[in-house]
Design a protein around this motif. Structure first.
Motif, mmCIF file in Angstrom:
data_model
loop_
_atom_site.group_PDB
_atom_site.id
_atom_site.type_symbol
_atom_site.label_atom_id
_atom_site.label_comp_id
_atom_site.label_asym_id
_atom_site.label_seq_id
_atom_site.Cartn_x
_atom_site.Cartn_y
_atom_site.Cartn_z
ATOM 1 N N ASP A 36 0.831 -1.203 0.000
ATOM 2 C CA ASP A 36 0.000 0.000 0.000
ATOM 3 C C ASP A 36 0.869 1.259 0.000
ATOM 4 O O ASP A 36 1.260 1.764 -1.037
ATOM 5 C CB ASP A 36 -0.962 -0.014 1.187
ATOM 6 N N ARG A 37 1.222 1.764 1.198
ATOM 7 C CA ARG A 37 2.007 3.000 1.256
ATOM 8 C C ARG A 37 2.968 3.031 2.439
ATOM 9 O O ARG A 37 3.456 4.081 2.800
ATOM 10 C CB ARG A 37 1.059 4.212 1.375
ATOM 11 N N LYS A 60 2.134 5.842 -4.188
ATOM 12 C CA LYS A 60 2.190 4.396 -4.038
ATOM 13 C C LYS A 60 3.636 3.931 -4.111
ATOM 14 O O LYS A 60 4.382 4.328 -5.013
ATOM 15 C CB LYS A 60 1.358 3.708 -5.125
ATOM 16 N N THR A 62 6.468 1.631 -5.099
ATOM 17 C CA THR A 62 6.613 0.728 -6.244
ATOM 18 C C THR A 62 7.877 -0.105 -6.195
ATOM 19 O O THR A 62 8.128 -0.894 -7.112
ATOM 20 C CB THR A 62 6.607 1.550 -7.544
ATOM 21 N N HIS A 78 8.805 5.559 -4.694
ATOM 22 C CA HIS A 78 7.360 5.577 -4.877
ATOM 23 C C HIS A 78 7.031 6.269 -6.195
ATOM 24 O O HIS A 78 7.781 7.121 -6.695
ATOM 25 C CB HIS A 78 6.651 6.270 -3.701
ATOM 26 N N ASP A 79 5.924 5.869 -6.762
ATOM 27 C CA ASP A 79 5.469 6.385 -8.064
ATOM 28 C C ASP A 79 6.522 6.172 -9.142
ATOM 29 O O ASP A 79 6.716 7.028 -10.024
ATOM 30 C CB ASP A 79 5.102 7.867 -7.961
#
Length: 728
Positions: A36-37, A60, A62, A78-79
């Motif tokens: 999730d995060r 998010k 990744t 993230h992203d």
């Protein structure tokens, strides 16, 4: 041989596939990246989080987070393109270092004492430092269109890092090996097809022959491929030769998700494949011996797994169901007989009993005494040289004083009296050698306890105390010793066991507590108990003169008068106190010997989850008495400046508070409903409330002093000035 040890849960999950990655974050620490995060660091042995960080709701994660041991920093993506770098002391992830890259990142890899490597989605590898110096540098493409990375890992070759990754395009798999010094990339083709299936999981192994890649295929076969990475220039694409390492039992359908890890030179762990042909549960964790092609251990997961498996510091990390489970394991060097189950246990008749008997014959003739020897009655040997009469008489006298052997003593235990056993034990203990002393003491204690259980009237208390005082026993070596002491109500032996056994189970600790709370102080008068320094802080308070003196003293913010909620504003001279409450507070509810026994309970090791169910077996009078004694100890701690009681074996204030909390948790409803506990709970409530008020005022003073410390000193214009400081 290999085995799986008792598992435990590290954390809960929303689903079985909620984990993106698990990485090492130092000794006994792992960093868990959720899909999730969130990124959380756990201390594995304590099963508790040390820190957790979350990105924004619109973002998010990744890429699994990694820990850079060189800088003590965490790195996550993230992203797809945004790098975040932070340390343990950082609280808000949005305020940490941020860098936006020019291309999508697939994964970040780290090795001990090396710079982390960043693998981009298009197959390019860069060092993290080089990226941070120019985040927007152009990232070219190495892979062809529609070629996707399926797996990646790193290794050290001659001290230089090498990053390997496997790609897939239209059912064709390739292995890339990227070197950075010099910058060379090798490309290999992996075998696949209907015959062997599709590759599911890869793992690297460093062997004497070189670097080896193992691959688990959907057919249940594990193949071994030798890598040649010593070429300095890139050559044409090669097909990696492979050999079958292990064929797993497979069901009718091929495997769809599985994982393989190398544990040591001869053992591998497999997740997501059945461990036998008769197995109905496909999702199981198994350990295989690749040298002998045999199954060593297994564990089934009926709730299912997602084919994710990690290994750090001798522990396997498996997300399954809605938990992340940690499974410790051990691997030992295997022999063919042990693997096939044909290893025979040693025959008791063939193994000589360990004994430390002095051989007078060897001493007289300077012979080397064997390490393991059985003492028997002396019989003349035909080869023995003739001696004169004087030497023979001397030998007879010395033989009579010869210590007994272990066999003789164990025989004496079966039928001998307490006095005879005590006499021979002293001789045996005086001749023990260090290398086998613990085994001998454990064997003696086990035999003594066995006779105590079969013969009710036999109880050699003095002998058992001597064995405990050798400090060579533990609960695991002789678990029935404490049970016999409980049955005989031997308080001194129980006290010694609690002092010296670090592995007493929580159920046995609670059984000892019930016995200590049930016995009356009058029954303990004739019992020998190690008082320690208990008398130094109990007898003084039982003196009337001392009690009256302490009523007028306020030390460390503690007042014997229980303050009401709003009594802090009442002048000291107008405050009244209830003499009965003061007497209860200043008088120990138990005698000296019972206090010493209860202290051993407070000092014992325990796990809260295992202790709480057994504490519920205590009766209400026992709980009230134990709470009264711990309340008395807590009052004593609050009266002293250093919050320590005199002596070595006294519980700390934290231990007392922990046990008070445990008892209240285990008997909260019963205590609230019980009339006899109402006064005690009221007394505890008022006392704790007064302590909270006191520390609250201390916090205000501390804040005021810190504020004054931050103020810059003002320059005085005159020769004389007056300043008024108000503390709120």
């Amino acid at each position: 041989m290999a085995r799986l040890c008792e598992e435990f849960t590290l954390c809960g999950l929303h689903s079985g596939d909620a984990v993106r990655g698990v990485g090492s974050a130092g000794p006994d620490r792992v960093i868990v990246t959720y899909k999730d995060r969130t990124v959380t660091v756990y201390k594995v042995s304590d099963q508790r989080p040390l820190g957790s960080w979350t990105v924004k709701q619109t973002q998010k994660i990744t890429c699994p987070a990694i820990y850079n041991s060189q800088t003590g920093e965490y790195v996550v993506v993230h992203d797809n393109k945004v790098l975040r770098i932070w340390k343990d002391e950082d609280v808000n992830l949005e305020k940490t270092f941020k860098a936006t890259l020019a291309a999508d990142v697939h994964q970040i890899h780290t090795l001990p004492d090396t710079e982390p490597l960043v693998l981009f989605e298009r197959g390019v590898v860069r060092q993290l430092d080089a990226l941070l110096s120019a985040p927007q540098q152009e990232i070219e493409s190495v892979l062809s269109e529609d070629e996707v990375i399926r797996w990646s890992d790193t290794l050290l070759e001659a001290g230089n890092p090498v990053l390997l990754f496997v790609t897939e395009k239209d059912g064709t798999f390739h292995l890339y090996a990227q070197k950075l010094n010099p910058n060379v990339q090798h490309k290999f083709k992996l075998c696949s097809g209907e015959a062997i299936g599709c590759p599911l999981s890869f793992v690297l192994s460093l062997e004497q022959e070189g670097t080896t890649l193992m691959c688990l295929y959907s057919s249940g076969c594990i193949y071994k491929m030798q890598l040649s990475l010593n070429r300095n220039s890139a050559e044409k694409e090669q097909v990696l030769p492979q050999s079958l390492l292990l064929k797993l039992p497979s069901c009718a359908d091929s495997l769809d998700h599985a994982a393989v890890l190398v544990l040591d030179g001869t053992h591998i762990a497999v997740l997501g494949a059945p461990h036998s042909l008769q197995c109905t549960v496909k999702d199981s964790l198994s350990i295989w011996n690749t040298r002998f092609q045999t199954l060593q251990a297994w564990k089934e997961f009926p709730e299912g797994s997602c084919g994710q498996l990690w290994c750090y510091s001798g522990k396997l990390f498996v997300p399954h169901g809605k938990v992340l489970t940690v499974i410790p394991f051990t691997c030992e060097t295997s022999s063919l007989a042990a693997v096939l189950g044909k290893l025979k246990p040693p025959n008791a008749a063939e193994v000589k009993t360990v004994s430390t008997v002095v051989s007078w014959r060897a001493m007289l003739h300077d012979e080397q005494s064997p390490e393991l020897q059985e003492t028997v009655t002396h019989t003349p040997d035909k080869s023995e040289p003739k001696r004169n009469l004087r030497s023979r008489k001397s030998q007879v006298v010395r033989t009579q004083s010869q210590p007994v052997s272990l066999d003789q003593f164990l025989t004496e235990i079966e039928t001998g009296t307490n006095e005879k056993i005590d006499e021979q034990l002293q001789q045996l203990l005086s001749n023990l050698q260090k290398h086998n002393a613990q085994l001998i003491v454990a064997q003696i204690a086990t035999n003594l306890v066995s006779r105590c259980k079969t013969q009710v009237k036999f109880y050699p208390q003095k002998v058992l105390v001597q064995l405990l005082q050798t400090r060579m026993l533990s609960y695991s070596l002789c678990p029935d010793l404490v049970a016999v002491a409980l049955d005989k109500a031997d308080y001194f032996l129980l006290q010694l066991s609690l002092q010296q056994f670090p592995d007493i189970p929580e159920a046995v600790t609670c059984a000892c507590l019930k016995v200590f709370l049930s016995v009356s102080d009058s029954d303990l008068e004739k019992v020998i108990v190690d008082l320690g320094n208990v008398a130094s802080y109990i007898e003084l308070d039982q003196s009337p003169s001392k009690a009256e003196e302490k009523m007028q003293i306020v030390e460390n913010g503690f007042s014997p008068v229980l303050l009401e909620e709003d009594s802090c504003d009442v002048p000291a001279g107008k405050q009244t106190h209830n003499p009965s409450e003061s007497d209860v507070k200043l008088t120990c509810p138990v005698g000296l010997k019972k206090a010493a026994l209860l202290n051993e309970i407070l000092l014992s090791s325990y796990s809260e989850a295992f202790l709480l169910p057994h504490l519920k077996d205590l009766s209400v009078p026992q709980v009230v008495l134990f709470l009264q004694y711990m309340q008395y100890l807590y009052v004593k701690y609050c009266e002293t400046v250093n919050t320590e009681l005199p002596g070595e074996r006294n519980p700390t204030v934290n231990q007392v508070l922990d046990w008070i909390s445990l008892l209240l948790d285990a008997h909260f409803t019963v205590l609230v409903m019980s009339t006899e506990a109402r006064g005690l709970l009221t007394h505890l409530h008022k006392f704790i409330r007064s302590q909270v008020k006191f520390y609250s005022e201390l916090s205000k003073i501390e804040g005021s002093l810190q504020k004054l410390h931050q103020l810059k000193p003002q320059k005085s214009d005159g020769l004389y000035s007056i300043e008024v400081i108000e503390l709120f």
